[in-house]
Design an enzyme around this catalytic site. Structure first.
Site, PDB file in Angstrom:
ATOM      1  N   TYR A  96      17.084  30.160   5.414  1.00 59.00           N
ATOM      2  CA  TYR A  96      16.017  30.976   6.005  1.00 59.00           C
ATOM      3  C   TYR A  96      16.264  31.220   7.491  1.00 59.00           C
ATOM      4  O   TYR A  96      16.649  30.311   8.226  1.00 59.00           O
ATOM      5  CB  TYR A  96      14.667  30.273   5.862  1.00 59.00           C
ATOM      6  CG  TYR A  96      14.033  30.425   4.493  1.00 59.00           C
ATOM      7  CD1 TYR A  96      13.727  31.691   3.989  1.00 59.00           C
ATOM      8  CD2 TYR A  96      13.735  29.313   3.735  1.00 59.00           C
ATOM      9  CE1 TYR A  96      13.133  31.817   2.740  1.00 59.00           C
ATOM     10  CE2 TYR A  96      13.150  29.435   2.488  1.00 59.00           C
ATOM     11  CZ  TYR A  96      12.844  30.690   1.995  1.00 59.00           C
ATOM     12  OH  TYR A  96      12.255  30.819   0.766  1.00 59.00           O
TER      13      TYR A  96
ATOM     14  N   MET B 198      11.948  24.435   0.927  1.00 61.90           N
ATOM     15  CA  MET B 198      11.004  23.604   0.179  1.00 61.90           C
ATOM     16  C   MET B 198      11.703  22.697  -0.831  1.00 61.90           C
ATOM     17  O   MET B 198      11.399  21.510  -0.932  1.00 61.90           O
ATOM     18  CB  MET B 198       9.981  24.494  -0.541  1.00 61.90           C
ATOM     19  CG  MET B 198       8.864  23.700  -1.197  1.00 61.90           C
ATOM     20  SD  MET B 198       7.707  24.732  -2.108  1.00 61.90           S
ATOM     21  CE  MET B 198       6.941  25.658  -0.808  1.00 61.90           C
TER      22      MET B 198
ATOM     23  N   LYS C 229       0.836  -1.201   0.000  1.00 61.85           N
ATOM     24  CA  LYS C 229       0.000   0.000   0.000  1.00 61.85           C
ATOM     25  C   LYS C 229       0.871   1.251   0.000  1.00 61.85           C
ATOM     26  O   LYS C 229       2.078   1.157   0.254  1.00 61.85           O
ATOM     27  CB  LYS C 229      -0.891  -0.026   1.249  1.00 61.85           C
ATOM     28  CG  LYS C 229      -0.094  -0.069   2.550  1.00 61.85           C
ATOM     29  CD  LYS C 229      -0.940  -0.541   3.723  1.00 61.85           C
ATOM     30  CE  LYS C 229      -0.100  -0.532   5.001  1.00 61.85           C
ATOM     31  NZ  LYS C 229      -0.806  -1.167   6.122  1.00 61.85           N
TER      32      LYS C 229
ATOM     33  N   ARG D   4     -10.229   0.143  14.951  1.00 60.83           N
ATOM     34  CA  ARG D   4      -9.884   0.974  13.810  1.00 60.83           C
ATOM     35  C   ARG D   4     -10.731   0.503  12.639  1.00 60.83           C
ATOM     36  O   ARG D   4     -11.822   0.995  12.432  1.00 60.83           O
ATOM     37  CB  ARG D   4      -8.375   0.845  13.541  1.00 60.83           C
ATOM     38  CG  ARG D   4      -7.836   1.848  12.583  1.00 60.83           C
ATOM     39  CD  ARG D   4      -6.352   1.696  12.357  1.00 60.83           C
ATOM     40  NE  ARG D   4      -5.988   0.414  11.742  1.00 60.83           N
ATOM     41  CZ  ARG D   4      -4.817   0.153  11.197  1.00 60.83           C
ATOM     42  NH1 ARG D   4      -3.869   1.067  11.188  1.00 60.83           N
ATOM     43  NH2 ARG D   4      -4.556  -1.020  10.661  1.00 60.83           N
TER      44      ARG D   4
HETATM   45  C1  LIG Z   1       0.050  -2.053   6.757  1.00 61.96           C
HETATM   46  C2  LIG Z   1      -0.451  -3.346   7.216  1.00 61.96           C
HETATM   47  C3  LIG Z   1       0.415  -4.434   7.408  1.00 61.96           C
HETATM   48  C4  LIG Z   1       1.913  -4.310   7.361  1.00 61.96           C
HETATM   49  O1  LIG Z   1       2.363  -3.813   8.600  1.00 61.96           O
HETATM   50  P1  LIG Z   1       3.892  -3.454   8.904  1.00 61.96           P
HETATM   51  O2  LIG Z   1       3.866  -2.965  10.302  1.00 61.96           O
HETATM   52  O3  LIG Z   1       4.274  -2.393   7.934  1.00 61.96           O
HETATM   53  O4  LIG Z   1       4.675  -4.689   8.734  1.00 61.96           O
HETATM   54  C5  LIG Z   1      -0.163  -5.665   7.711  1.00 61.96           C
HETATM   55  N1  LIG Z   1      -1.498  -5.788   7.844  1.00 61.96           N
HETATM   56  C6  LIG Z   1      -2.345  -4.757   7.701  1.00 61.96           C
HETATM   57  C7  LIG Z   1      -3.799  -4.958   7.880  1.00 61.96           C
HETATM   58  C8  LIG Z   1      -1.858  -3.501   7.402  1.00 61.96           C
HETATM   59  O5  LIG Z   1      -2.704  -2.463   7.287  1.00 61.96           O
END
Ligand SMILES: *Cc1c(COP(=O)(O)O)cnc(C)c1O
Length: 347
Positions: A250, A298, A40, A134
């Site tokens: 800056y 920046m 992701k 969550r």
């Molecule tokens: C992002 C995520 C992971 C990976 O977690 P890490 O701590 O980056 O290893 C695994 N499971 C779910 C549901 C996640 O959202």
């Protein structure tokens, strides 16, 4: 013929060998369980397409994205059935898209279960909430009719504190076991990167590392297994000599104590090199450590080149970015350090 834009003056060096090696190390630590990959957020900033192609070559067969749209980066690279969408379907369009492409939604609510069934159903994953409050089905709802009708591939939950040795880990594991006893599914999964180190009782049939694939180390035991993957590189745009008493950047936060050589590199907070690195960051060149001086702007950052008289315009520096250490110095999390890295880097 239209001119092609020239290469950027900043790039991320991605060590594909280290990425594959980290996955193999985590697969080794996962024992009998298969090892997936969270890709992701553009593969944690590394570039999802690149990451998935390396990981698929290494043998990874389960990929996790958050948004449906993130599949666009992976098209043609892996079979849709190997990709799970963690956010699940929010709208009927999401469910219809998943069904049409063959992606697996991760079902998080009863409404999502309904949406998926109404779209025709098929293989999906189920996230049960065992403490995070969550995203994920509350334990009280796992007996619902809609859930019973799901074709569950991976029954998963997510650990809140896997990088710590706290009683919450075991409490979550027990609830996950309860869910496993109540539902039918093909594979179970609980562990993220750090969770893998909690032992085989936490593995189920599939582990889901993310951070550690990309060089993150959240538990000591991972230190000997995980290598740095991401190296931010930036070119020197200008070099000057300044006298004692002159300032850099800056608000003149850095003032030279003696005559010195200052370089300006093409990297700034718009690239994710945030102002927290002002006066704290280090650039590397051939084993030399060159301090960041003054305030990060920046698009630009000042570097003390006094110790590197050979470097000039057009030469490249590497930002010191070993994640555990960088997190300590910057006070950003290792996750933030990766996902901040901006779109101006060529990857
Ligand atoms: C992002 C995520 C992971 C990976 O977690 P890490 O701590 O980056 O290893 C695994 N499971 C779910 C549901 C996640 O959202």
């Amino acid at each position: 013929m239209p001119a092609k834009p020239p290469p950027a003056a900043l790039r991320l060096d991605i060590d594909g060998e280290a990425l594959a090696g980290n996955w193999r190390a985590l697969a080794g630590l996962s024992g009998k369980a298969a090892t997936g990959a969270a890709v992701k957020a553009d593969g944690y900033g590394v570039g999802a397409r690149r990451a998935v192609s390396v990981l698929a070559d290494a043998g990874c067969r389960d990929f996790f994205i958050a948004h449906w749209r993130e599949f666009a980066d992976l098209e043609g690279l892996v079979a849709p059935g190997t990709v799970s969408v963690l956010h699940g379907p929010l709208t009927p369009e999401d469910a219809a898209y998943g069904k049409a492409i063959g992606l697996k939604p991760v079902i998080n609510t009863l409404r999502q279960a309904q949406l998926w069934l109404e779209a025709g159903g098929g293989p999906c994953d189920l996230m049960v909430d065992t403490a995070m409050n969550r995203l994920g089905l509350p334990m009280a709802e796992i007996g619902d009719e809609a859930v019973k009708r799901l074709e569950i591939d991976v029954l998963m939950s997510h650990l809140a504190s896997a990088e710590e040795d706290v009683p919450l880990n075991e409490r979550q594991r027990q609830k996950w076991e309860e869910a496993k006893a109540a539902l039918s599914f093909r594979r179970s999964s609980l562990a993220n990167s750090a969770g893998i180190l909690l032992g085989s009782a936490y593995h189920g049939e599939l582990t889901r590392p993310g951070l550690s694939l990309y060089g993150g180390i959240q538990r000591r035991e991972l230190e000997t297994h995980i290598r740095q993957v991401v190296r931010p590189m930036a070119a020197i745009l200008q070099v000057r000599e300044i006298e004692a008493g002159e300032s850099v950047g800056y608000n003149a936060t850095f003032v030279a104590a003696q005559r010195m050589r200052v370089g300006t590199i093409a990297l700034g907070y718009a690239d994710g090199y945030l102002r927290c690195w002002s006066g704290k960051g280090v650039m590397l060149s051939q084993g030399r450590r060159l301090p960041v001086i003054g305030r990060v702007s920046m698009d630009l950052t000042g570097v003390d080149l006094t110790g590197a008289p050979d470097l000039g315009e057009g030469d490249w520096l590497e930002a010191e970015y070993s994640l555990p250490q960088a997190a300590t110095v910057s006070r950003l999390s290792q996750y933030e350090l990766l996902t901040l890295l901006g779109r101006r880097f060529s990857r």
